[in-house]
Structures are given as C-alpha cells and as structure tokens.
Write a protein that holds these residues in place. Structure first.
Motif, PDB file in Angstrom:
ATOM      1  N   UNK A   1      -3.518   6.255  -5.396  1.00 41.44           N
ATOM      2  CA  UNK A   1      -3.689   5.529  -4.134  1.00 41.44           C
ATOM      3  C   UNK A   1      -3.617   4.045  -4.448  1.00 41.44           C
ATOM      4  N   UNK A   2      -2.556   3.393  -3.978  1.00 41.98           N
ATOM      5  CA  UNK A   2      -2.306   1.984  -4.269  1.00 41.98           C
ATOM      6  C   UNK A   2      -2.613   1.156  -3.033  1.00 41.98           C
ATOM      7  N   UNK A   3      -3.500   0.154  -3.187  1.00 38.91           N
ATOM      8  CA  UNK A   3      -3.756  -0.797  -2.116  1.00 38.91           C
ATOM      9  C   UNK A   3      -3.632  -2.200  -2.689  1.00 38.91           C
ATOM     10  N   UNK A   4      -3.113  -3.113  -1.879  1.00 42.58           N
ATOM     11  CA  UNK A   4      -2.944  -4.490  -2.315  1.00 42.58           C
ATOM     12  C   UNK A   4      -1.525  -4.947  -2.055  1.00 42.58           C
ATOM     13  N   UNK A   5      -1.179  -6.088  -2.634  1.00 41.24           N
ATOM     14  CA  UNK A   5       0.178  -6.589  -2.468  1.00 41.24           C
ATOM     15  C   UNK A   5       0.613  -7.305  -3.739  1.00 41.24           C
ATOM     16  N   UNK A   6       1.905  -7.347  -3.926  1.00 45.04           N
ATOM     17  CA  UNK A   6       2.474  -7.949  -5.116  1.00 45.04           C
ATOM     18  C   UNK A   6       3.606  -7.086  -5.617  1.00 45.04           C
ATOM     19  N   UNK A   7       3.664  -6.904  -6.923  1.00 49.65           N
ATOM     20  CA  UNK A   7       4.714  -6.080  -7.524  1.00 49.65           C
ATOM     21  C   UNK A   7       4.106  -5.253  -8.643  1.00 49.65           C
ATOM     22  N   UNK A   8       4.330  -3.949  -8.555  1.00 48.81           N
ATOM     23  CA  UNK A   8       3.738  -3.002  -9.482  1.00 48.81           C
ATOM     24  C   UNK A   8       4.823  -2.054  -9.956  1.00 48.81           C
ATOM     25  N   UNK A   9       4.860  -1.765 -11.249  1.00 47.86           N
ATOM     26  CA  UNK A   9       5.800  -0.797 -11.799  1.00 47.86           C
ATOM     27  C   UNK A   9       5.026   0.360 -12.405  1.00 47.86           C
ATOM     28  N   UNK A  10       5.461   1.576 -12.118  1.00 47.16           N
ATOM     29  CA  UNK A  10       4.819   2.795 -12.619  1.00 47.16           C
ATOM     30  C   UNK A  10       5.876   3.590 -13.384  1.00 47.16           C
ATOM     31  N   UNK A  11       5.659   3.805 -14.668  1.00 46.62           N
ATOM     32  CA  UNK A  11       6.545   4.629 -15.478  1.00 46.62           C
ATOM     33  C   UNK A  11       5.887   5.979 -15.677  1.00 46.62           C
ATOM     34  N   UNK A  12       6.563   7.058 -15.249  1.00 44.19           N
ATOM     35  CA  UNK A  12       5.974   8.389 -15.359  1.00 44.19           C
ATOM     36  C   UNK A  12       6.780   9.264 -16.309  1.00 44.19           C
ATOM     37  N   UNK A  13       6.131  10.320 -16.788  1.00 42.53           N
ATOM     38  CA  UNK A  13       6.780  11.225 -17.742  1.00 42.53           C
ATOM     39  C   UNK A  13       7.628  12.282 -17.064  1.00 42.53           C
ATOM     40  N   UNK A  14       7.581  12.360 -15.746  1.00 39.22           N
ATOM     41  CA  UNK A  14       8.366  13.332 -15.011  1.00 39.22           C
ATOM     42  C   UNK A  14       8.815  12.705 -13.698  1.00 39.22           C
ATOM     43  N   UNK A  15       9.898  13.175 -13.113  1.00 41.90           N
ATOM     44  CA  UNK A  15      10.359  12.579 -11.865  1.00 41.90           C
ATOM     45  C   UNK A  15       9.386  12.801 -10.723  1.00 41.90           C
ATOM     46  N   UNK A  16       9.404  11.894  -9.789  1.00 44.11           N
ATOM     47  CA  UNK A  16       8.549  11.982  -8.617  1.00 44.11           C
ATOM     48  C   UNK A  16       9.035  13.116  -7.728  1.00 44.11           C
ATOM     49  N   UNK A  17       8.145  13.999  -7.288  1.00 43.64           N
ATOM     50  CA  UNK A  17       8.587  15.109  -6.433  1.00 43.64           C
ATOM     51  C   UNK A  17       9.170  14.603  -5.120  1.00 43.64           C
ATOM     52  N   UNK A  18      10.137  15.327  -4.595  1.00 43.06           N
ATOM     53  CA  UNK A  18      10.776  14.921  -3.331  1.00 43.06           C
ATOM     54  C   UNK A  18       9.892  15.250  -2.147  1.00 43.06           C
TER      55      UNK A  18
ATOM     56  N   UNK B   1       0.841  -1.201   0.000  1.00 40.80           N
ATOM     57  CA  UNK B   1       0.000   0.000   0.000  1.00 40.80           C
ATOM     58  C   UNK B   1       0.875   1.249   0.000  1.00 40.80           C
ATOM     59  N   UNK B   2       0.514   2.205  -0.841  1.00 36.66           N
ATOM     60  CA  UNK B   2       1.297   3.443  -0.922  1.00 36.66           C
ATOM     61  C   UNK B   2       0.461   4.534  -1.567  1.00 36.66           C
ATOM     62  N   UNK B   3       0.879   5.757  -1.334  1.00 37.15           N
ATOM     63  CA  UNK B   3       0.304   6.921  -2.000  1.00 37.15           C
ATOM     64  C   UNK B   3       1.400   7.463  -2.907  1.00 37.15           C
ATOM     65  N   UNK B   4       1.176   7.388  -4.213  1.00 37.61           N
ATOM     66  CA  UNK B   4       2.213   7.731  -5.193  1.00 37.61           C
ATOM     67  C   UNK B   4       1.845   9.026  -5.912  1.00 37.61           C
ATOM     68  N   UNK B   5       2.589  10.119  -5.666  1.00 35.65           N
ATOM     69  CA  UNK B   5       2.339  11.355  -6.416  1.00 35.65           C
ATOM     70  C   UNK B   5       2.683  11.153  -7.891  1.00 35.65           C
ATOM     71  N   UNK B   6       1.805  11.605  -8.763  1.00 35.98           N
ATOM     72  CA  UNK B   6       2.044  11.508 -10.206  1.00 35.98           C
ATOM     73  C   UNK B   6       2.125  12.909 -10.789  1.00 35.98           C
ATOM     74  N   UNK B   7       3.328  13.368 -11.131  1.00 31.23           N
ATOM     75  CA  UNK B   7       3.459  14.701 -11.704  1.00 31.23           C
ATOM     76  C   UNK B   7       3.053  14.764 -13.170  1.00 31.23           C
ATOM     77  N   UNK B   8       2.778  13.618 -13.772  1.00 29.83           N
ATOM     78  CA  UNK B   8       2.390  13.579 -15.183  1.00 29.83           C
ATOM     79  C   UNK B   8       1.653  12.291 -15.475  1.00 29.83           C
ATOM     80  N   UNK B   9       1.517  11.980 -16.746  1.00 33.62           N
ATOM     81  CA  UNK B   9       0.866  10.743 -17.150  1.00 33.62           C
ATOM     82  C   UNK B   9       1.727   9.555 -16.751  1.00 33.62           C
ATOM     83  N   UNK B  10       1.107   8.362 -16.677  1.00 39.11           N
ATOM     84  CA  UNK B  10       1.851   7.183 -16.247  1.00 39.11           C
ATOM     85  C   UNK B  10       1.288   5.928 -16.901  1.00 39.11           C
ATOM     86  N   UNK B  11       2.156   4.936 -17.014  1.00 35.59           N
ATOM     87  CA  UNK B  11       1.754   3.588 -17.416  1.00 35.59           C
ATOM     88  C   UNK B  11       2.078   2.686 -16.234  1.00 35.59           C
ATOM     89  N   UNK B  12       1.103   1.884 -15.829  1.00 36.16           N
ATOM     90  CA  UNK B  12       1.252   1.016 -14.662  1.00 36.16           C
ATOM     91  C   UNK B  12       1.186  -0.432 -15.142  1.00 36.16           C
TER      92      UNK B  12
END
Length: 105
Positions: free
Chosen positions: A88-105, A48-59
């Motif tokens: 907002x990600x809930x669950x377990x396993x392995x997920x990859x998110x490719x974004x068009x911009x870096x994740x904000x710090x 489970x995680x909260x992932x900021x997306x500064x742009x479009x993404x492929x999951x």
C-alpha cells in the motif's frame, strides 16, 4: 598476437544503426510496469497505489516521500520487502519497485 584479417572482418560486420529498443510500460492504477523477462518486473510509482507483490522486492525512492504499508521512505532511501502480498503506497514523488516475479494482470 593472433592474426586478424581486417578485410574479412569488415566484410562480415554490419554497421547499420538500429533503433533503440525502448521497453514500453504497461500502466494500471498509477503504476507503470516494465517486464523485460518473465521472472522480473520493474514498477514505477508516482502517486498513491496498491501494488501486488508476487515475490520479494527492493524499493527505491528517488523523489518525494511515501509510506509503504505504514513504513516511511524518502528520497535516497531504499527498503527490502518480503512476505507482503500487497504494497500500500501513499505519498507523492517517484518510487521504483524491483520484484522477482512479474506483476499479476
């Protein structure tokens, strides 16, 4: 065919092995972030995680099952995400998110 001076070629080449250039992740809140260039980031999510997306993404889900902002995704499935500032990600396993911009710090 073009002439190749093999002796000269061998004299200018360097056959010394180099270390593999592994990219070290930046970990935060259950998310590993890899940003090899300024305008791209690959995120690795395993819980489970909260992932900021500064742009479009492929999951892409490679193991287990998750819900992304209420949308289910399971192993072998992918989603295109646009217009969502936070994933907002809930669950377990392995997920990859490719974004068009870096994740904000």
């Amino acid at each position: 065919p073009k002439h190749v001076d093999v002796a000269e070629l061998l004299s200018v080449l360097d056959f010394t092995p180099l270390p593999v250039p592994y990219l070290a992740p930046v970990s935060s809140g259950g998310v590993d972030s890899f940003s090899p260039v300024p305008d791209f980031a690959l995120l690795h999510v395993t819980a489970d995680a909260s992932v900021p997306l500064p742009g479009e993404a492929i999951v892409l889900c490679t193991a287990g099952a998750f819900e992304l902002n209420g949308t289910p995704i399971a192993r072998g499935e992918s989603l295109y995400v646009a217009g969502e500032p936070v994933l907002a990600v809930t669950g377990s396993g392995e997920l990859f998110v490719a974004t068009t911009a870096p994740r904000p710090a």
